[in-house]
Design an enzyme around this catalytic site. Structure first.
Site, PDB file in Angstrom:
ATOM      1  N   ASP A 202      29.490  14.754 -14.999  1.00 24.34           N
ATOM      2  CA  ASP A 202      29.010  16.044 -14.503  1.00 24.34           C
ATOM      3  C   ASP A 202      30.036  16.741 -13.609  1.00 24.34           C
ATOM      4  O   ASP A 202      29.744  17.102 -12.481  1.00 24.34           O
ATOM      5  CB  ASP A 202      27.696  15.778 -13.744  1.00 24.34           C
ATOM      6  CG  ASP A 202      27.147  17.003 -13.061  1.00 24.34           C
ATOM      7  OD1 ASP A 202      27.289  18.097 -13.620  1.00 24.34           O
ATOM      8  OD2 ASP A 202      26.590  16.855 -11.955  1.00 24.34           O
ATOM      9  N   GLU A 460      27.970   4.913 -12.527  1.00 23.09           N
ATOM     10  CA  GLU A 460      26.879   5.074 -13.488  1.00 23.09           C
ATOM     11  C   GLU A 460      27.261   4.740 -14.926  1.00 23.09           C
ATOM     12  O   GLU A 460      27.096   5.565 -15.827  1.00 23.09           O
ATOM     13  CB  GLU A 460      26.305   6.494 -13.404  1.00 23.09           C
ATOM     14  CG  GLU A 460      25.567   6.747 -12.118  1.00 23.09           C
ATOM     15  CD  GLU A 460      24.757   8.034 -12.114  1.00 23.09           C
ATOM     16  OE1 GLU A 460      24.806   8.788 -13.107  1.00 23.09           O
ATOM     17  OE2 GLU A 460      24.076   8.281 -11.102  1.00 23.09           O
ATOM     18  N   TYR A 513      17.747   9.898  -7.204  1.00 26.86           N
ATOM     19  CA  TYR A 513      17.474  11.290  -6.822  1.00 26.86           C
ATOM     20  C   TYR A 513      15.973  11.544  -6.752  1.00 26.86           C
ATOM     21  O   TYR A 513      15.413  12.254  -7.581  1.00 26.86           O
ATOM     22  CB  TYR A 513      18.143  12.234  -7.820  1.00 26.86           C
ATOM     23  CG  TYR A 513      19.639  12.330  -7.617  1.00 26.86           C
ATOM     24  CD1 TYR A 513      20.186  13.296  -6.795  1.00 26.86           C
ATOM     25  CD2 TYR A 513      20.498  11.433  -8.233  1.00 26.86           C
ATOM     26  CE1 TYR A 513      21.550  13.387  -6.592  1.00 26.86           C
ATOM     27  CE2 TYR A 513      21.871  11.509  -8.037  1.00 26.86           C
ATOM     28  CZ  TYR A 513      22.381  12.487  -7.220  1.00 26.86           C
ATOM     29  OH  TYR A 513      23.738  12.564  -7.017  1.00 26.86           O
ATOM     30  N   GLU A 549      24.322   7.708  -3.791  1.00 30.40           N
ATOM     31  CA  GLU A 549      24.044   9.122  -4.081  1.00 30.40           C
ATOM     32  C   GLU A 549      22.559   9.402  -3.894  1.00 30.40           C
ATOM     33  O   GLU A 549      21.712   8.613  -4.308  1.00 30.40           O
ATOM     34  CB  GLU A 549      24.388   9.480  -5.536  1.00 30.40           C
ATOM     35  CG  GLU A 549      25.838   9.640  -5.831  1.00 30.40           C
ATOM     36  CD  GLU A 549      26.115  10.024  -7.291  1.00 30.40           C
ATOM     37  OE1 GLU A 549      25.283  10.704  -7.915  1.00 30.40           O
ATOM     38  OE2 GLU A 549      27.183   9.618  -7.791  1.00 30.40           O
TER      39      GLU A 549
HETATM   40  C1  GCB Z   1      24.876  11.523 -10.573  1.00 26.60           C
HETATM   41  C2  GCB Z   1      26.326  11.424 -10.876  1.00 26.60           C
HETATM   42  C3  GCB Z   1      27.112  12.616 -10.369  1.00 26.60           C
HETATM   43  C4  GCB Z   1      26.331  13.892 -10.657  1.00 26.60           C
HETATM   44  C5  GCB Z   1      25.028  13.830  -9.892  1.00 26.60           C
HETATM   45  C6  GCB Z   1      24.164  15.063 -10.162  1.00 26.60           C
HETATM   46  O1  GCB Z   1      24.156  10.564 -10.599  1.00 26.60           O
HETATM   47  O2  GCB Z   1      26.897  10.232 -10.411  1.00 26.60           O
HETATM   48  O3  GCB Z   1      28.353  12.626 -11.009  1.00 26.60           O
HETATM   49  O4  GCB Z   1      27.045  15.046 -10.348  1.00 26.60           O
HETATM   50  O5  GCB Z   1      24.309  12.704 -10.300  1.00 26.60           O
HETATM   51  O6  GCB Z   1      24.230  16.019  -9.408  1.00 26.60           O
HETATM   52  O7  GCB Z   1      23.452  15.057 -11.161  1.00 26.60           O
END
Ligand code: GCB
Length: 662
Positions: A202, A460, A513, A549
């Site tokens: 991403d 990931e 997340y 994250e």
């Molecule tokens: C993740 C990835 C990261 C993305 C982020 C997102 O898990 O490791 O590269 O940018 O989520 O914002 O979706």
């Protein structure tokens, strides 16, 4: 069968690479530094640029564009170096170009350099690169984030301009790191020749000469080629600094090697002097090793652990002198510190270090991933302003200049390889071999950086795929062979019950997340969902782990109350609810926390991205969103050692003098 062969191949490659590393006379990757015996000429500025738009992108090779001035082959344009090429023009076909582009410039090599060894160094070129000097190929390299160089002494014209040509290809394949797939064509309604590059990650696949290009010199007959340093803390508080120094020699007599550790201010020195027997057959690499005993050392500390003397760096001076009295001088900043895994926290110099930091990208307007000094210092000042004491080089190695500045600012680094988004089809021998080579290059480059506290092998990967098991066992083993002094980790978003790779790591980075990809729109669910997730990780592996994250997207200036997705208010709600969970586990099993992301950054076009990824607490232009001030409040209060939630109204009084804890 395939898995076994992957593991077997892994072992074979260990031996092969180890053999090359031990026996070869290849140069180390020491960062070019000036001294009384070395000169560095930086070739930044405007280069000539041309993208090869021929259907198979091979016109440049067929017509040998490297053998003549690029401008004589067709239309060229100025291209700044360092910079990504993508956002410099108004031409969409250059922005989205896939294939070989060509860079060229002339560089004067002064007549004064006659009799010296001359090296051409690229700090990074993304992704595959081939370089020619005066039409002769001198080096090729795969991988976009690490330096490579070539000895060009015999090719250059002294006291004259020399033509340097570089071809760079940004195509990603299942075997590059990061991997991607180039697709030709598609449904019949698409035009002939339609090509698309699909990434498994991403961020935008910016490409070009992203970091400086340099010429540097060393004496012809001798140079300090490499050094490996290891700090041990003795019971009486002194430091034993062990060193292994490689010296390249092209004459036959003995070599004297002096090692001197000086205080930054030039004060008291600890030194050693060694006589190295001459080469049996020259040229050769001679190795000298030993220890320096440093009494009353000034240790390297993260700034939150030692506010009065953070990021202290000594200067290590190495002088190699031949029997003909030719000397090479190499000096570098060196921090003295140890890292070890405690429970739950990482120990620096034997004391627990809870890291509270950010994930990041090398990314900014116009220059893309090009190194930019104002931006670099601004980011470092913002780290301090936010109270950040660590960052992860998500998702590839960052510029050496940035790493060194972070060391001076007392900011710790989790140093990540570019293996982001590996899927099942990538767990094959070819990718593995490249991954091992990249780990070797990364550790070769960063092994002496005191602020590097862990190696992160990947971000990931599909570590729920059984094919990842042998793959990561091999990468983990190899990384430990290369450096046994730092913990290794990787970053996963898999459920702990399904993860085949975590077992091979010393510690694990966990991405989750809650409130965004899980229960979007329900920030109040975070205390439940995230707690369950973290407790499961804790139960399943019993290894220290950290939150690598978490976060939420916010378009700067967009507000809504009650909060909705993409507003600054929603981002703030997600972060504050997440922190209540961290505070529950900080004292028990959570080793540290990294927020996704420090700043907004460019991603590839997809419908859930609003002109890039907006999870930054800073905008792409480095201005704070509302969440940045909340993060600052949290991190500064963590640095002071008191709990955010016990402060009056949960707010920190910024006017008060900050008192730090050790
Ligand atoms: C993740 C990835 C990261 C993305 C982020 C997102 O898990 O490791 O590269 O940018 O989520 O914002 O979706």
């Amino acid at each position: 069968m395939l898995l076994r062969s992957v593991a077997m191949l892994g072992l074979l490659i260990f031996r092969l690479i180890a053999a090359v590393v031990c026996l070869g006379t290849a140069r180390g990757l020491l960062y070019p530094r000036e001294s009384e015996s070395r000169e560095v000429k930086v070739l930044d500025g405007l280069w000539q640029f041309r993208a090869d738009f021929s259907p198979s992108r091979d016109e440049g090779f067929v017509n040998q564009w490297y053998s003549q001035p690029l401008a004589t082959t067709g239309e060229v344009m100025p291209m700044p170096v360092p910079s990504s090429w993508n956002d410099i023009t108004q031409n969409a076909s250059i922005k989205e170009y896939i294939g070989w582009v060509w860079y060229e410039r002339e560089a004067w090599v002064p007549a004064l350099w006659t009799g010296l060894e001359i090296v051409l160094r690229f700090e990074s070129a993304h992704y595959n690169a081939i370089a020619w000097v005066n039409g002769v190929e001198v080096v090729s390299h795969s991988g976009g984030h690490l330096p490579f160089q070539a000895n060009i002494t015999d090719l250059v014209k002294m006291g004259a301009p020399n033509r340097i040509t570089v071809a760079i290809n940004n195509t990603l394949t299942p075997h590059t790191l990061p991997p991607g797939t180039l697709t030709h064509g598609g449904p019949p309604e698409l035009p002939e020749g339609f090509v698309s590059l699909n990434y498994q990650f991403d961020f935008y696949n910016y490409a070009g000469l992203h970091r400086p290009v340099k010429l540097y010199t060393t004496p012809l007959s001798v140079h300090v080629d490499d050094v490996t340093l290891v700090t041990s803390l003795l019971a009486n508080g002194s430091v034993d600094l062990s060193y292994t120094v490689d010296v390249f020699v092209s004459d036959s007599g003995p070599v004297e090697l002096q090692i001197i550790l000086r205080e930054k201010e030039g004060g008291s020195a600890v030194s050693a002097s060694l006589q190295l027997p001459g080469c049996q057959k020259s040229p050769c690499v001679l190795t000298g090793n030993g220890q320096l005993l440093v009494n009353n050392p000034r240790l390297w500390w993260p700034w939150t652990m030692e506010p009065n003397d953070p990021g202290y760096l000594y200067q290590l001076e190495m002088v190699a002198t031949t029997s003909a009295k030719v000397s090479d001088y190499y000096r570098m900043p060196v921090g003295l510190r140890t890292v070890s895994l405690g429970t739950p926290q990482l120990n620096i110099n034997g004391k627990p270090f809870y890291f509270h930091g950010v994930d990041k990208h090398e990314d900014a307007d116009i220059r893309g991933k090009g190194l930019d000094y104002p931006l670099m210092v601004k980011d470092m000042n913002l780290f301090r302003w936010l109270g950040v004491n660590a960052f992860r080089t998500s998702h590839y190695p960052y510029a050496e200049e940035f790493m060194d500045l972070a060391a001076e600012y007392g900011i710790a680094v989790i140093d990540e390889s570019p293996a982001v988004g590996l899927q099942g089809q990538n767990f094959v021998n070819e990718t593995l071999q490249h991954h091992l080579e990249v780990m070797h290059e990364l550790i070769q480059r960063d092994k002496n950086r005191a602020n590097v506290i862990m190696w992160s092998l990947a971000n990931e990967p599909a570590s729920n795929d059984p094919r990842s098991k042998d793959y990561f066992e091999s990468v983990a083993k190899w990384t430990r062979i290369l450096d046994s002094t730092r913990p290794i980790t990787f970053v996963t978003d898999q459920h702990p019950g399904d993860d085949y790779a975590a077992q091979y790591m010393d510690t694990i980075g966990v991405n989750y997340y809650s409130g965004w990809y899980t229960y979007p729109g329900y920030p109040d669910a975070i205390p439940y969902t995230l707690s369950t997730w973290l407790e499961e990780w804790n139960k399943s592996f019993g290894k220290p782990f950290f939150m690598s994250e978490y976060g939420a997207g916010a378009v700067s200036g967009m507000h809504m109350d009650p909060p909705t997705l993409y507003t600054e208010d929603y981002q703030s709600a997600v972060l504050t609810n997440t922190w209540t969970v961290f505070d529950k586990y900080r004292q028990s099993f959570l080793m540290g926390e990294l927020l996704w992301n420090f700043q907004d950054f460019e991603s590839y076009e997809k419908s859930d991205r609003v002109n890039g990824n907006k999870k930054g607490v800073m905008t792409r232009q480095r201005q704070p969103k509302a969440a940045a001030r909340l993060l600052r409040q949290r991190y500064l209060s963590l640095a002071q050692g008191y709990d955010t939630h016990t402060c009056p109204n949960g707010l920190l009084d910024y006017s008060q003098k900050i008192v730090y804890v050790n």
